[in-house]
Design an enzyme around this catalytic site. Sequence first.
Site, PDB file in Angstrom:
ATOM      1  N   ASP A 250      12.557  -4.608   0.448  1.00  0.00           N
ATOM      2  CA  ASP A 250      11.611  -3.744   1.152  1.00  0.00           C
ATOM      3  C   ASP A 250      10.963  -2.861   0.078  1.00  0.00           C
ATOM      4  O   ASP A 250      11.569  -1.906  -0.410  1.00  0.00           O
ATOM      5  CB  ASP A 250      12.374  -2.907   2.191  1.00  0.00           C
ATOM      6  CG  ASP A 250      11.505  -1.800   2.796  1.00  0.00           C
ATOM      7  OD1 ASP A 250      10.377  -1.601   2.333  1.00  0.00           O
ATOM      8  OD2 ASP A 250      11.996  -1.123   3.723  1.00  0.00           O
TER       9      ASP A 250
ATOM     10  N   GLN B 227       8.209   1.644  -0.669  1.00  0.00           N
ATOM     11  CA  GLN B 227       8.146   2.833  -1.533  1.00  0.00           C
ATOM     12  C   GLN B 227       8.238   2.470  -3.013  1.00  0.00           C
ATOM     13  O   GLN B 227       8.353   3.363  -3.862  1.00  0.00           O
ATOM     14  CB  GLN B 227       9.280   3.820  -1.172  1.00  0.00           C
ATOM     15  CG  GLN B 227       9.307   4.245   0.271  1.00  0.00           C
ATOM     16  CD  GLN B 227       8.144   5.164   0.663  1.00  0.00           C
ATOM     17  OE1 GLN B 227       7.376   5.634  -0.190  1.00  0.00           O
ATOM     18  NE2 GLN B 227       7.995   5.420   1.953  1.00  0.00           N
TER      19      GLN B 227
ATOM     20  N   CYS C 170      12.797   8.138   9.742  1.00  0.00           N
ATOM     21  CA  CYS C 170      13.055   6.748  10.174  1.00  0.00           C
ATOM     22  C   CYS C 170      14.196   6.131   9.362  1.00  0.00           C
ATOM     23  O   CYS C 170      14.163   4.936   9.026  1.00  0.00           O
ATOM     24  CB  CYS C 170      11.806   5.879  10.092  1.00  0.00           C
ATOM     25  SG  CYS C 170      10.438   6.510  11.047  1.00  0.00           S
TER      26      CYS C 170
ATOM     27  N   LYS D 120       0.540   2.940   2.030  1.00  0.00           N
ATOM     28  CA  LYS D 120       1.328   3.764   1.112  1.00  0.00           C
ATOM     29  C   LYS D 120       0.844   3.586  -0.324  1.00  0.00           C
ATOM     30  O   LYS D 120       1.290   4.281  -1.228  1.00  0.00           O
ATOM     31  CB  LYS D 120       2.806   3.397   1.228  1.00  0.00           C
ATOM     32  CG  LYS D 120       3.385   3.721   2.602  1.00  0.00           C
ATOM     33  CD  LYS D 120       4.865   3.562   2.630  1.00  0.00           C
ATOM     34  CE  LYS D 120       5.415   3.432   4.030  1.00  0.00           C
ATOM     35  NZ  LYS D 120       5.300   4.632   4.827  1.00  0.00           N
TER      36      LYS D 120
ATOM     37  N   HIS E  40      15.515   2.020   5.648  1.00  0.00           N
ATOM     38  CA  HIS E  40      14.571   2.486   6.672  1.00  0.00           C
ATOM     39  C   HIS E  40      14.814   1.649   7.933  1.00  0.00           C
ATOM     40  O   HIS E  40      15.254   0.496   7.843  1.00  0.00           O
ATOM     41  CB  HIS E  40      13.151   2.249   6.137  1.00  0.00           C
ATOM     42  CG  HIS E  40      12.049   2.736   7.012  1.00  0.00           C
ATOM     43  ND1 HIS E  40      11.584   2.008   8.079  1.00  0.00           N
ATOM     44  CD2 HIS E  40      11.297   3.865   6.974  1.00  0.00           C
ATOM     45  CE1 HIS E  40      10.584   2.667   8.656  1.00  0.00           C
ATOM     46  NE2 HIS E  40      10.396   3.800   8.003  1.00  0.00           N
TER      47      HIS E  40
HETATM   48  N1  C6P Z   1       8.120   4.983   5.789  1.00  0.00           N
HETATM   49  C1  C6P Z   1       8.030   7.414   5.718  1.00  0.00           C
HETATM   50  O1  C6P Z   1       7.573   8.511   6.052  1.00  0.00           O
HETATM   51  P1  C6P Z   1       5.191   0.552   7.786  1.00  0.00           P
HETATM   52  O2  C6P Z   1       5.315   1.548   8.907  1.00  0.00           O
HETATM   53  O3  C6P Z   1       5.404  -0.857   8.249  1.00  0.00           O
HETATM   54  O4  C6P Z   1       3.975   0.732   6.957  1.00  0.00           O
HETATM   55  O5  C6P Z   1       6.381   0.901   6.755  1.00  0.00           O
HETATM   56  C2  C6P Z   1       7.708   0.959   7.208  1.00  0.00           C
HETATM   57  C3  C6P Z   1       8.629   1.343   6.090  1.00  0.00           C
HETATM   58  C4  C6P Z   1       9.525   0.404   5.621  1.00  0.00           C
HETATM   59  N2  C6P Z   1      10.329   0.670   4.582  1.00  0.00           N
HETATM   60  C5  C6P Z   1      10.310   1.863   3.961  1.00  0.00           C
HETATM   61  C6  C6P Z   1      11.211   2.089   2.784  1.00  0.00           C
HETATM   62  C7  C6P Z   1       9.420   2.860   4.389  1.00  0.00           C
HETATM   63  O6  C6P Z   1       9.398   4.017   3.756  1.00  0.00           O
HETATM   64  C8  C6P Z   1       8.586   2.604   5.504  1.00  0.00           C
HETATM   65  C9  C6P Z   1       7.682   3.683   6.050  1.00  0.00           C
HETATM   66  C10 C6P Z   1       7.327   6.153   6.178  1.00  0.00           C
HETATM   67  O7  C6P Z   1       9.006   7.323   4.998  1.00  0.00           O
HETATM   68  C11 C6P Z   1       6.979   6.205   7.625  1.00  0.00           C
HETATM   69  S1  C6P Z   1       8.380   6.128   8.677  1.00  0.00           S
END
Ligand code: C6P
Length: 405
Positions: free
Chosen positions: A199, A202, A363, A225, A122
Amino acid sequence: MNTANAWRADFPALSQEINGQPLTYLDSAASAQQPQAVIDAVARYQREDHANVHRGVHTLSHRATDLYEGARDKLAKFINAGSRSELVLTSGTTESINLVAQSYCRPLLQLGDQVLITWLEHHSNIVPWQLVCEQTGAELIVAPINDDGDVLLDELFDLMGERVRMLAIGHVSNALGTVNPLDKIIQQAREKGIPVLVDGAQGVPHMPVDVAALDCDFYAFSGHKMFGPTGTGVLWGREALLEQMPPYKGGGDMILEVSFDNTVFNELPYKFEAGTPNISGTIGLGAAVDYLQNIGMQRIHEHESALHSYMVEKLSAVDGIRRVGQATSQASVQSFMLDDIHPHDLGTILDHQGVAIRTGHHCAMPVMQSFGLPGTARASLGLYNQPEDVDRLVAALEKAKQIFA
Ligand code: C6P
């Protein structure tokens, strides 16, 4: 009521209609809905307990502090952290990764050093490393993936050379659902003395996560999430590493003593938590942890795995569907294309039928580039989804085909 139906009933947002159709929410990877228990915990705090934390001697401040610090304890236990000092509360995965890039890596990196990531990441696990590499003269190197969306492990291991100062890798890909074999990858990195940041944005909502068993050095995740409020998140780090890292932001609460000659920083984890934090959100996140633990992460994992297999089977049976991402192990997410319909058009037509999916690059532009696509349609699952949601998705896709025929 079956189990998943009972869980679904805990989420008020899911009982509404969208465009005259029952809501079919298949966008939990972007942000998950919140159960009543989380909504209530936040509302109760706002109504009865609100004050600033760590700052007051009065009753409300004590109550707010106890609830806020109680959430930290719950989160630490949830991921099996060695101690609550290792649990830094942040605004989300993005901030957690930036914190490590700037506070751990920036003082350490020198010209010629390397930071290793994969093509699956991401943007939040790419751009912070690009920034710190630019600042230090280090080089960002990227392990490739194959057409199924698996990281090529031999290539990844070959890239783990002696100049690599950090491996930053996703637990589960948000674009393709690939579950990386972290046990093998972290073991290799350990043998080569390379610190590992995972990371976990997910990962945490979908499966049990035990940072001690994983044996990584940092694990980052987001509250929204995992059925908690937005603007909340966690950086877990090994105490020895966090101790040696300088503060990332300066301000109130991250100090013990300030004078113009000398400032003494607070102990862990407060050294990294400058300013008034997201108190209500974090208390809500604590309630989300209670909610998940009451059900049990293993049960959630089993329910979602079965549902993911069902989704793959049903999608594969739709004429014109191309599954993008067919990794050896997948969780919660499936990206796809339908004939030559633009994903945004597809998303709009599905929305007219009450079906919420995400479309676009998610993203994760490099992932899309590796498939030669500007974007995909993506259906993602949460604990509240059921086979009927998949059936509605498939019916909506069939209708989209008729519209475009
Ligand atoms: N992915 C998606 O629709 P934040 O924005 O900090 O809560 O998370 C960022 C982020 C980082 N790593 C991974 C693997 C992610 O999936 C995400 C966020 C969302 O897939 C929004 S772009």
